[in-house]
Design an enzyme around this catalytic site. Structure first.
Site, PDB file in Angstrom:
ATOM      1  N   THR A   1      -2.460   7.090  -3.904  1.00 27.61           N
ATOM      2  CA  THR A   1      -1.612   7.788  -4.254  1.00 27.61           C
ATOM      3  C   THR A   1      -1.964   8.882  -5.249  1.00 27.61           C
ATOM      4  OG1 THR A   1      -0.316   5.731  -3.878  1.00 27.61           O
ATOM      5  CG2 THR A   1       0.716   7.723  -5.196  1.00 27.61           C
ATOM      6  N   THR A   2      -2.932   8.440  -6.099  1.00 25.88           N
ATOM      7  CA  THR A   2      -3.357   9.420  -7.139  1.00 25.88           C
ATOM      8  C   THR A   2      -4.247  10.386  -6.547  1.00 25.88           C
ATOM      9  OG1 THR A   2      -3.565   7.490  -8.700  1.00 25.88           O
ATOM     10  CG2 THR A   2      -4.807   9.228  -9.277  1.00 25.88           C
TER      11      THR A   2
ATOM     12  N   TYR B   1       9.290   2.847   2.322  1.00 24.27           N
ATOM     13  CA  TYR B   1      10.365   3.386   2.886  1.00 24.27           C
ATOM     14  C   TYR B   1      11.142   2.495   3.881  1.00 24.27           C
ATOM     15  CZ  TYR B   1      13.860   6.549   4.106  1.00 24.27           C
ATOM     16  OH  TYR B   1      15.103   7.389   4.374  1.00 24.27           O
TER      17      TYR B   1
ATOM     18  N   TYR C   1      -2.791  -3.207  -0.694  1.00 21.00           N
ATOM     19  CA  TYR C   1      -2.490  -2.761  -2.120  1.00 21.00           C
ATOM     20  C   TYR C   1      -0.740  -3.169  -2.193  1.00 21.00           C
ATOM     21  CZ  TYR C   1      -1.086   1.266  -5.473  1.00 21.00           C
ATOM     22  OH  TYR C   1      -0.902   2.012  -6.356  1.00 21.00           O
TER      23      TYR C   1
ATOM     24  N   ARG D   1       6.782   1.286  -5.683  1.00 15.96           N
ATOM     25  CA  ARG D   1       6.700   2.574  -4.920  1.00 15.96           C
ATOM     26  C   ARG D   1       7.196   2.123  -3.590  1.00 15.96           C
ATOM     27  NH1 ARG D   1       4.120   7.206  -6.688  1.00 15.96           N
ATOM     28  NH2 ARG D   1       2.988   7.103  -8.579  1.00 15.96           N
TER      29      ARG D   1
ATOM     30  N   LYS E   1      -5.203  -5.203  -4.605  1.00 17.90           N
ATOM     31  CA  LYS E   1      -4.977  -4.289  -5.828  1.00 17.90           C
ATOM     32  C   LYS E   1      -3.666  -4.545  -6.015  1.00 17.90           C
ATOM     33  CE  LYS E   1      -4.337   0.519  -7.368  1.00 17.90           C
ATOM     34  NZ  LYS E   1      -4.074   2.039  -6.746  1.00 17.90           N
TER      35      LYS E   1
ATOM     36  N   ILE F   1      -8.503  -0.686 -10.202  1.00 22.81           N
ATOM     37  CA  ILE F   1      -8.513   0.485  -9.776  1.00 22.81           C
ATOM     38  C   ILE F   1      -7.436   1.409 -10.372  1.00 22.81           C
ATOM     39  CG2 ILE F   1      -7.746   1.805  -7.258  1.00 22.81           C
ATOM     40  CD1 ILE F   1      -8.640  -0.585  -5.925  1.00 22.81           C
TER      41      ILE F   1
END
Length: 291
Positions: A43-44, A106, A132, A137, A160, A202
């Site tokens: 995402t980053t 989503y 992850y 999110r 993560k 991370i």
């Protein structure tokens, strides 16, 4: 293999396009600063606004620039299992050391759906997989029991964890075993995460302060939590400031202050407000990164 300070690497842009030369320079700078590995196109790394071709280019260029000096865990997450399989197979083809796969966002799968999704990705390639888990999110939380089922698969090797729940680390040790790799996905609690059984982070802030975060992780690994806490105290204002607005925007602004890359991001993200910039500047001064 996967431990210590691993930046969730930003994707630099110039005039709306990938800035590959700057990306290569960032890899060299990070390795010189003591970074223990890279996680591109999470995402980053602005994976939601990269095209498939751009995503794959970034992974390939980071693998090439790293040249085996530290591991590369390529982002391969999607809420579309077929798309995630594509990214996983590409990462394997270009020589990544592992893949990071986020819980599908989503569409809110059940725990049974999570098992099916991750099993399909596991079966499509030979790379180690880091789950992850970021319910804030993705709006779905993988339970420790589900994670334990997936940990039985040969190449699902760790997580993560961005839940921010430090008790979860111990619970996952009980369910998944002590050898199951646990990496923090939240800078503000990374020090405590290690004390509970984690082996690294991370990190978003590691884009800005890689040396300090590598030193903090090394101190934790050696059991010197007093030194690690001193470093965490230095960085806490910066951690908070970077996440005042979306973290990658804060990280890119801070990096621009160090002349590392442009602060350019893609819509729907926008540049920081002046008040947030002031908070980040203050956090960088507190950490000794700028005068």
């Amino acid at each position: 293999m996967f431990k210590g300070s691993m930046p969730a690497l930003v994707t630099p842009f110039r005039n709306g396009e990938l800035d590959i030369e700057t990306l290569k320079k960032l890899v060299e700078w990070h390795i010189g600063e003591g970074t223990n590995g890279f996680v591109p196109v999470g995402t980053t790394g602005e994976s939601p606004t990269l095209t498939h071709a751009e995503h794959e280019t970034v992974v390939e260029e980071v693998v090439k620039a790293t040249a085996g000096r530290v591991p590369v865990i390529a982002g391969a997450g999607s809420n579309n299992t077929v798309e995630s399989i594509r990214f996983a197979q590409h990462a394997e083809k270009v020589g990544a050391d592992g893949i990071l796969v986020v819980t599908p966002y989503y569409n809110k799968p059940t725990q049974r759906g999570l098992i099916a999704h991750f099993t399909a990705i596991h079966d499509c390639c030979a790379l180690p997989i880091i789950i992850y888990n970021i319910p804030g999110r993705s709006v779905v939380d993988m339970t420790p029991e589900t994670m334990a089922e997936l940990a039985k698969l040969d190449r699902i090797v760790g997580v993560k964890d961005a839940t921010g729940d430090l008790a979860r680390v111990c619970d996952q040790r009980l369910h998944c075993g002590r050898d199951f790799i646990q990496l923090s996905g939240e800078d503000a609690t990374a020090h405590g995460f290690n004390a509970q059984g984690g082996t690294g982070c991370i990190s978003v802030t590691a884009n800005v302060a890689p040396k300090l975060l590598a030193e903090m992780q090394a101190a934790c690994a050696s059991g010197d939590y007093a030194t690690a806490l001193n470093i965490q105290d230095l960085l806490m204002p910066l951690h908070k400031a970077i996440f005042t607005e979306p973290g990658l925007v804060g990280a890119k602004y801070a990096m621009s202050r160090l002349d590392l890359c442009s602060d350019e991001v893609r819509l729907p993200l926008t540049g920081l407000s002046d008040s947030t910039k002031a908070l980040i500047d203050a956090g960088m001064r507190h950490a000794g990164l700028i005068g």
